[in-house]
Write a protein that holds these residues in place. Structure first.
Motif, PDB file in Angstrom:
ATOM      1  N   GLN A 160       2.187 -11.786   0.558  1.00  0.00           N
ATOM      2  CA  GLN A 160       1.678 -10.533   1.095  1.00  0.00           C
ATOM      3  C   GLN A 160       0.706  -9.906   0.094  1.00  0.00           C
ATOM      4  O   GLN A 160       0.777 -10.170  -1.104  1.00  0.00           O
ATOM      5  CB  GLN A 160       2.825  -9.578   1.420  1.00  0.00           C
ATOM      6  CG  GLN A 160       3.679 -10.066   2.581  1.00  0.00           C
ATOM      7  CD  GLN A 160       4.693  -9.053   3.059  1.00  0.00           C
ATOM      8  OE1 GLN A 160       5.219  -8.264   2.288  1.00  0.00           O
ATOM      9  NE2 GLN A 160       4.996  -9.082   4.357  1.00  0.00           N
ATOM     10  N   GLN A 161      -0.164  -9.070   0.626  1.00  0.00           N
ATOM     11  CA  GLN A 161      -1.246  -8.504  -0.173  1.00  0.00           C
ATOM     12  C   GLN A 161      -0.705  -7.651  -1.309  1.00  0.00           C
ATOM     13  O   GLN A 161       0.212  -6.848  -1.133  1.00  0.00           O
ATOM     14  CB  GLN A 161      -2.165  -7.641   0.715  1.00  0.00           C
ATOM     15  CG  GLN A 161      -3.416  -7.154   0.020  1.00  0.00           C
ATOM     16  CD  GLN A 161      -4.347  -8.296  -0.354  1.00  0.00           C
ATOM     17  OE1 GLN A 161      -4.449  -9.281   0.375  1.00  0.00           O
ATOM     18  NE2 GLN A 161      -5.010  -8.171  -1.495  1.00  0.00           N
ATOM     19  N   GLU A 212       3.489  -5.326   5.892  1.00  0.00           N
ATOM     20  CA  GLU A 212       2.091  -5.445   6.301  1.00  0.00           C
ATOM     21  C   GLU A 212       1.216  -4.615   5.379  1.00  0.00           C
ATOM     22  O   GLU A 212       0.087  -4.997   5.053  1.00  0.00           O
ATOM     23  CB  GLU A 212       1.922  -5.009   7.749  1.00  0.00           C
ATOM     24  CG  GLU A 212       2.614  -5.931   8.751  1.00  0.00           C
ATOM     25  CD  GLU A 212       2.100  -7.358   8.671  1.00  0.00           C
ATOM     26  OE1 GLU A 212       0.874  -7.541   8.519  1.00  0.00           O
ATOM     27  OE2 GLU A 212       2.930  -8.285   8.759  1.00  0.00           O
ATOM     28  N   THR A 213       1.752  -3.469   4.961  1.00  0.00           N
ATOM     29  CA  THR A 213       1.079  -2.649   3.950  1.00  0.00           C
ATOM     30  C   THR A 213       2.103  -2.232   2.902  1.00  0.00           C
ATOM     31  O   THR A 213       3.259  -1.933   3.225  1.00  0.00           O
ATOM     32  CB  THR A 213       0.450  -1.386   4.561  1.00  0.00           C
ATOM     33  OG1 THR A 213       1.469  -0.618   5.233  1.00  0.00           O
ATOM     34  CG2 THR A 213      -0.642  -1.743   5.543  1.00  0.00           C
ATOM     35  N   TRP A 214       1.673  -2.228   1.645  1.00  0.00           N
ATOM     36  CA  TRP A 214       2.495  -1.757   0.536  1.00  0.00           C
ATOM     37  C   TRP A 214       1.810  -0.538  -0.083  1.00  0.00           C
ATOM     38  O   TRP A 214       0.649  -0.619  -0.502  1.00  0.00           O
ATOM     39  CB  TRP A 214       2.682  -2.847  -0.515  1.00  0.00           C
ATOM     40  CG  TRP A 214       3.612  -3.929  -0.058  1.00  0.00           C
ATOM     41  CD1 TRP A 214       3.279  -5.094   0.562  1.00  0.00           C
ATOM     42  CD2 TRP A 214       5.035  -3.914  -0.178  1.00  0.00           C
ATOM     43  NE1 TRP A 214       4.406  -5.826   0.846  1.00  0.00           N
ATOM     44  CE2 TRP A 214       5.505  -5.136   0.395  1.00  0.00           C
ATOM     45  CE3 TRP A 214       5.965  -3.019  -0.705  1.00  0.00           C
ATOM     46  CZ2 TRP A 214       6.861  -5.454   0.443  1.00  0.00           C
ATOM     47  CZ3 TRP A 214       7.307  -3.351  -0.661  1.00  0.00           C
ATOM     48  CH2 TRP A 214       7.750  -4.544  -0.089  1.00  0.00           C
ATOM     49  N   VAL A 215       2.493   0.568  -0.096  1.00  0.00           N
ATOM     50  CA  VAL A 215       1.946   1.835  -0.586  1.00  0.00           C
ATOM     51  C   VAL A 215       2.333   2.032  -2.047  1.00  0.00           C
ATOM     52  O   VAL A 215       3.513   1.887  -2.410  1.00  0.00           O
ATOM     53  CB  VAL A 215       2.459   3.017   0.253  1.00  0.00           C
ATOM     54  CG1 VAL A 215       1.950   4.339  -0.306  1.00  0.00           C
ATOM     55  CG2 VAL A 215       2.051   2.837   1.705  1.00  0.00           C
ATOM     56  N   THR A 217       7.144  -0.160   1.431  1.00  0.00           N
ATOM     57  CA  THR A 217       6.641  -0.516   2.759  1.00  0.00           C
ATOM     58  C   THR A 217       7.569   0.052   3.816  1.00  0.00           C
ATOM     59  O   THR A 217       8.789   0.120   3.626  1.00  0.00           O
ATOM     60  CB  THR A 217       6.519  -2.041   2.922  1.00  0.00           C
ATOM     61  OG1 THR A 217       5.936  -2.324   4.201  1.00  0.00           O
ATOM     62  CG2 THR A 217       7.868  -2.726   2.847  1.00  0.00           C
TER      63      THR A 217
END
Length: 543
Positions: A118-119, A153-156, A148
């Motif tokens: 994952q990104q 899908e997104t990591w803050v 997340t």
């Protein structure tokens, strides 16, 4: 050997992982621990969803998973060779993450069968915590926190308010989360990580492990120098608890009701508590490496094995302590004189070590070979001794091991066992392919004797007046009463490999041990053997 992660499933089942691919498992609340797995890569974290499904991660991107409680571990394809330091799954055991070096984040949605990256940025991540299929946190160096809410899908990036390395994290809801780290750092967030507040742990010691009860009030933390902390108010206040050790405590875990807890750390440390963490008792003393040979007298025994380990008991096995041999080579043989001070160990790469102070210090002795040395024996006074090993190696010393001379043997196979009669004149050596060698001149010359088997013979007990007992693979037990001119094959009642054999002074009562916890006993000099129940399935290597 340091343990780096621990996981509980109920009161009885638990796993601990660590250096050198160590996986230890218990199914009886820690009364006994058994090794699992066959990797040699350092493992840093472990997670189980139930008593059958579990995962561990570590060096070079390795992730292992089991679906049978650790009876078998299978390596998953991760697509990375970066070191992994954290692994965590949801309670269903379907969704999980593993994190590590250079910003590595791996995710799975099928119970760890498949992993995908994952990104991320290049942050060094240390641990992760999975709350459910969508919500998770990651921590790392420099106070890094990532969160997340959408399954990764997104990591803050969250602002932790600290620049120290964070080493432990735990959450009980999408809002309530804590982290610990270096310098006694304790952080708490009550809004899912949007804001973090520093607490007072009462210590400046580095903290590594963190656990919280489902209600978010009872908390436990651990760290360097044996530090264990407890909190009863959600981390607002912390109290130190006596761990009984000065070793670093790296990870800890509890049952939800705090009835049982375990902590693991450096030197193979495993501690247990049954009162929520107020009192801790050692469950294992850190001795988890394979042991392959043992020798001693009376209540004193020395055992050696993997990575140069030597453990000693002086009370008939009631307690054991480790002594430093100064080597990391596997040690295959040990001999202790009855003065309980002079001893020798031999092992890989031609290793020969000697001690004159009961193992407090060891000196290396030069051997004329660099092959694995597999067995060692000395006469009662300790002046004359013998060593055997790979490639038909036979070494003899006449000066208590200060110098060694190689003797010619009529074989070039691995020789595994050596034994001499009292007085040191007649001796025996056994090895691969049914090899039996005998000497009548204290090892100056050797003659081969014909054995009725061609399997590897692993150990020999030298009796009196030309009697001997030999054991080996396939449940082999052989006896002779005429100096090896003839041999009788005895019925052992087993087909497992036997690795050790010993008799008491009168030569009638004896024992043999082997794979799958096998113990055999005889009371007629080895003519007949009966099985004794050991209660374990581990391979037994010496008696």
């Amino acid at each position: 050997m340091n343990l780096q992660g621990v996981c509980l499933v109920g009161e009885l089942y638990g796993w601990a992982v660590g250096d050198g691919g160590m996986i230890l498992a218990t199914t009886d609340g820690g009364a006994t621990w058994h090794p699992q797995g066959d990797t040699d890569k350092d493992l840093r974290a472990v997670c189980f969803a139930d008593t059958r499904r579990g995962w561990t991660a570590g060096r070079d991107g390795i992730i292992l998973r089991t679906t049978d409680g650790g009876a078998t571990w299978r390596e998953s394809e991760t697509g990375t060779d970066r070191n992994l330091y954290g692994i965590s799954f949801d309670t269903e055991g379907s969704c999980g993450w593993a994190v590590g070096d250079s910003g590595t984040i791996l995710a799975t949605r099928d119970g760890g069968a498949n992993w995908r990256p994952q990104q991320s940025d290049g942050t060094h991540f240390t641990r992760c915590f999975t709350l459910d299929a969508t919500t998770a946190w990651i921590i790392g160096k420099g106070g890094a926190v990532r969160a997340t809410r959408d399954g990764g899908e997104t990591w803050v990036t969250q602002y932790s308010g600290t620049g120290v390395d964070l080493r432990g994290i735990h959450a009980v809801s999408p809002d309530l989360c804590w982290a610990v780290g270096r310098g006694g750092t304790v952080l708490c967030s009550r809004d899912g990580g949007a804001t973090w507040t520093a607490g007072d742990s009462g210590t400046e010691t580095d903290l590594y492990g963190l656990w919280a009860a489902p209600d978010g009030r009872e908390m436990r933390a651990c760290g360097d120098d044996g530090v264990i902390l407890t909190s009863a108010d959600g981390g607002l206040g912390w109290s130190p608890r006596g761990s009984g050790t000065a070793k670093d405590v790296v990870s800890l875990a509890f049952t939800p009701d705090l009835g049982h807890g375990w902590a693991v750390g450096d030197g193979g440390l495993i501690l247990a508590t049954r009162d929520g963490g107020t009192i801790w008792e050692p469950q294992l003393n850190g001795i988890h490496k394979d042991l392959v040979a043992m020798h001693g007298h009376g209540a004193v025994r020395w055992a050696v094995g993997r990575d140069g380990i030597l453990i000693v008991t002086e009370d008939g096995g009631a307690s054991w302590r480790e002594k430093d041999t100064g080597t990391r080579e596997t040690l295959w043989g040990v001999h202790l004189l009855d003065d309980e001070r002079h001893g020798w160990v031999v092992g890989e790469g031609g290793t020969v070590l000697v001690t004159e102070d009961a193992g407090a210090s060891w000196q290396e002795r030069s051997a004329p070979v660099d092959v694995a040395l597999l067995g060692v024996g000395f006469e009662a006074g300790g002046g004359r001794g013998w060593v055997v090993g790979e490639g038909g190696t036979v070494l003899v010393t006449e000066d208590a091991g200060a110098s060694w001379q190689e003797r010619s043997a009529p074989v070039d196979v691995a020789l595994l066992g050596v034994g001499f009669e009292a007085g040191g004149g007649r001796g025996w050596v056994v090895g691969e392919g049914g090899t039996v060698l005998v000497t009548e001149d204290a090892g100056a010359s050797w003659q081969e004797r014909s054995a009725p088997v061609d399997v590897t013979l692993t150990a020999v007990h030298a009796g009196r007046n030309g009697t001997a007992c030999v054991v080996g693979r396939g449940g082999t037990v052989l006896t002779t009463t005429d100096g090896g001119e003839s041999w009788l094959r005895r019925a052992s009642g087993t087909e497992v490999s036997l690795w050790g054999v010993a008799f008491v002074a009168m030569e009638e009562e004896g024992w043999a041990v082997g794979d799958d916890g096998t113990i055999l006993a005889t009371d007629d000099g080895g003519a007949t053997w009966t099985t004794r129940h050991s209660g374990i399935t581990d391979n037994l290597k010496a008696v």
